[in-house]
Write a protein that holds these residues in place. Sequence first.
Motif, PDB file in Angstrom:
ATOM      1  N   LEU A   1      43.395  40.588 -23.786  1.00  0.00           N
ATOM      2  CA  LEU A   1      44.462  40.234 -24.718  1.00  0.00           C
ATOM      3  C   LEU A   1      44.087  40.498 -26.173  1.00  0.00           C
ATOM      4  O   LEU A   1      44.867  41.056 -26.944  1.00  0.00           O
ATOM      5  CB  LEU A   1      44.826  38.759 -24.536  1.00  0.00           C
ATOM      6  CG  LEU A   1      45.607  38.418 -23.261  1.00  0.00           C
ATOM      7  CD1 LEU A   1      45.423  36.951 -22.899  1.00  0.00           C
ATOM      8  CD2 LEU A   1      47.093  38.747 -23.455  1.00  0.00           C
ATOM      9  N   ALA A   2      42.880  40.100 -26.559  1.00  0.00           N
ATOM     10  CA  ALA A   2      42.469  40.243 -27.955  1.00  0.00           C
ATOM     11  C   ALA A   2      42.286  41.700 -28.351  1.00  0.00           C
ATOM     12  O   ALA A   2      42.480  42.070 -29.509  1.00  0.00           O
ATOM     13  CB  ALA A   2      41.174  39.471 -28.200  1.00  0.00           C
ATOM     14  N   SER A   3      41.917  42.543 -27.381  1.00  0.00           N
ATOM     15  CA  SER A   3      41.724  43.974 -27.664  1.00  0.00           C
ATOM     16  C   SER A   3      43.035  44.745 -27.611  1.00  0.00           C
ATOM     17  O   SER A   3      43.071  45.940 -27.921  1.00  0.00           O
ATOM     18  CB  SER A   3      40.752  44.572 -26.651  1.00  0.00           C
ATOM     19  OG  SER A   3      41.311  44.561 -25.344  1.00  0.00           O
ATOM     20  N   ARG A   4      44.110  44.065 -27.176  1.00  0.00           N
ATOM     21  CA  ARG A   4      45.435  44.669 -27.012  1.00  0.00           C
ATOM     22  C   ARG A   4      45.462  45.740 -25.919  1.00  0.00           C
ATOM     23  O   ARG A   4      46.377  46.553 -25.874  1.00  0.00           O
ATOM     24  CB  ARG A   4      45.959  45.250 -28.333  1.00  0.00           C
ATOM     25  CG  ARG A   4      46.012  44.261 -29.486  1.00  0.00           C
ATOM     26  CD  ARG A   4      46.961  43.094 -29.176  1.00  0.00           C
ATOM     27  NE  ARG A   4      47.132  42.214 -30.325  1.00  0.00           N
ATOM     28  CZ  ARG A   4      46.460  41.082 -30.516  1.00  0.00           C
ATOM     29  NH1 ARG A   4      45.556  40.684 -29.635  1.00  0.00           N
ATOM     30  NH2 ARG A   4      46.688  40.334 -31.576  1.00  0.00           N
ATOM     31  N   ARG A   5      44.464  45.732 -25.039  1.00  0.00           N
ATOM     32  CA  ARG A   5      44.557  46.592 -23.853  1.00  0.00           C
ATOM     33  C   ARG A   5      45.670  46.082 -22.940  1.00  0.00           C
ATOM     34  O   ARG A   5      46.245  46.834 -22.163  1.00  0.00           O
ATOM     35  CB  ARG A   5      43.232  46.596 -23.089  1.00  0.00           C
ATOM     36  CG  ARG A   5      42.055  47.230 -23.820  1.00  0.00           C
ATOM     37  CD  ARG A   5      40.833  47.255 -22.891  1.00  0.00           C
ATOM     38  NE  ARG A   5      39.665  47.846 -23.518  1.00  0.00           N
ATOM     39  CZ  ARG A   5      38.696  47.133 -24.103  1.00  0.00           C
ATOM     40  NH1 ARG A   5      38.779  45.818 -24.149  1.00  0.00           N
ATOM     41  NH2 ARG A   5      37.646  47.740 -24.634  1.00  0.00           N
ATOM     42  N   TYR A   6      45.899  44.774 -23.035  1.00  0.00           N
ATOM     43  CA  TYR A   6      46.934  44.131 -22.230  1.00  0.00           C
ATOM     44  C   TYR A   6      47.818  43.331 -23.174  1.00  0.00           C
ATOM     45  O   TYR A   6      47.318  42.701 -24.111  1.00  0.00           O
ATOM     46  CB  TYR A   6      46.291  43.199 -21.197  1.00  0.00           C
ATOM     47  CG  TYR A   6      47.279  42.324 -20.474  1.00  0.00           C
ATOM     48  CD1 TYR A   6      47.904  42.762 -19.320  1.00  0.00           C
ATOM     49  CD2 TYR A   6      47.609  41.069 -20.976  1.00  0.00           C
ATOM     50  CE1 TYR A   6      48.840  41.967 -18.675  1.00  0.00           C
ATOM     51  CE2 TYR A   6      48.548  40.264 -20.348  1.00  0.00           C
ATOM     52  CZ  TYR A   6      49.151  40.718 -19.191  1.00  0.00           C
ATOM     53  OH  TYR A   6      50.079  39.933 -18.564  1.00  0.00           O
ATOM     54  N   ARG A   7      49.114  43.358 -22.929  1.00  0.00           N
ATOM     55  CA  ARG A   7      50.041  42.628 -23.790  1.00  0.00           C
ATOM     56  C   ARG A   7      50.746  41.528 -22.994  1.00  0.00           C
ATOM     57  O   ARG A   7      50.998  41.683 -21.799  1.00  0.00           O
ATOM     58  CB  ARG A   7      51.061  43.582 -24.400  1.00  0.00           C
ATOM     59  CG  ARG A   7      50.395  44.712 -25.173  1.00  0.00           C
ATOM     60  CD  ARG A   7      51.205  45.120 -26.388  1.00  0.00           C
ATOM     61  NE  ARG A   7      50.446  46.133 -27.150  1.00  0.00           N
ATOM     62  CZ  ARG A   7      49.956  45.920 -28.340  1.00  0.00           C
ATOM     63  NH1 ARG A   7      50.104  44.749 -28.927  1.00  0.00           N
ATOM     64  NH2 ARG A   7      49.292  46.863 -28.977  1.00  0.00           N
TER      65      ARG A   7
END
Length: 219
Positions: free
Chosen positions: A12-18
């Motif tokens: 989540l924090a890396s924005r790989r997943y939203r």
Amino acid sequence: STFKIISSYVQLASRRYRPGQCMDCRPFTMNHRRYRCWNRTGHGEIDVTRALAISCNGFFFDSFSHDVVLDTVELALTAGYTLVEGETPHIAPDVLIHGDGLKITPIDQARLIASLVPGRFSAETRGIPTPFTDPVALAEIRKGMEMAVTDGSGKGCRIPGYPVAGKTGSWKGARWWASYAPADNPTLVVVALTRGGGIHGGVEVSRRFYNEYLRSQGL
């Protein structure tokens, strides 16, 4: 599976997943090895909050990549995990569900959970250093931990009028339950580690603790 908190945060924090995005929980084969969720047929399309709530393995298997594993191990070491002597985390999907090659003590697990909680008693407002600073990631993880108690693997810790949030885990006969309460503005963090017995033994231990605490407060 309490390690899934770490894996979720990295994604989540890396924005790989939203938030709201779904992964496919289904069996697959990698390097001649078969991977599947505890639900043998899989959960199908599932998002991170539901995956945390029911402790779905397939969501995290579907998140697997070399970079995700490296970032997850790095965060875990910052958050209180240490390396198991003589072992090294492998670049494999297993790492994302139970931290293969890593370990943590119950008290460090409690400190980790304390650094996630919202409200005036949170680690951030008390000046405790924490690697968990992304508000979007924290909101989704908290939502998943609350859902674990209302409609997931931690339902045994439901207490009327006193919302608890938590995450179950089990590995090699050990049963984890890492929790905080009340969920909207926590004042307690309770972590239980049990061996043998039912798969959610730690949930029952913690429910009894919370109930006794409430009785002691005249509630």
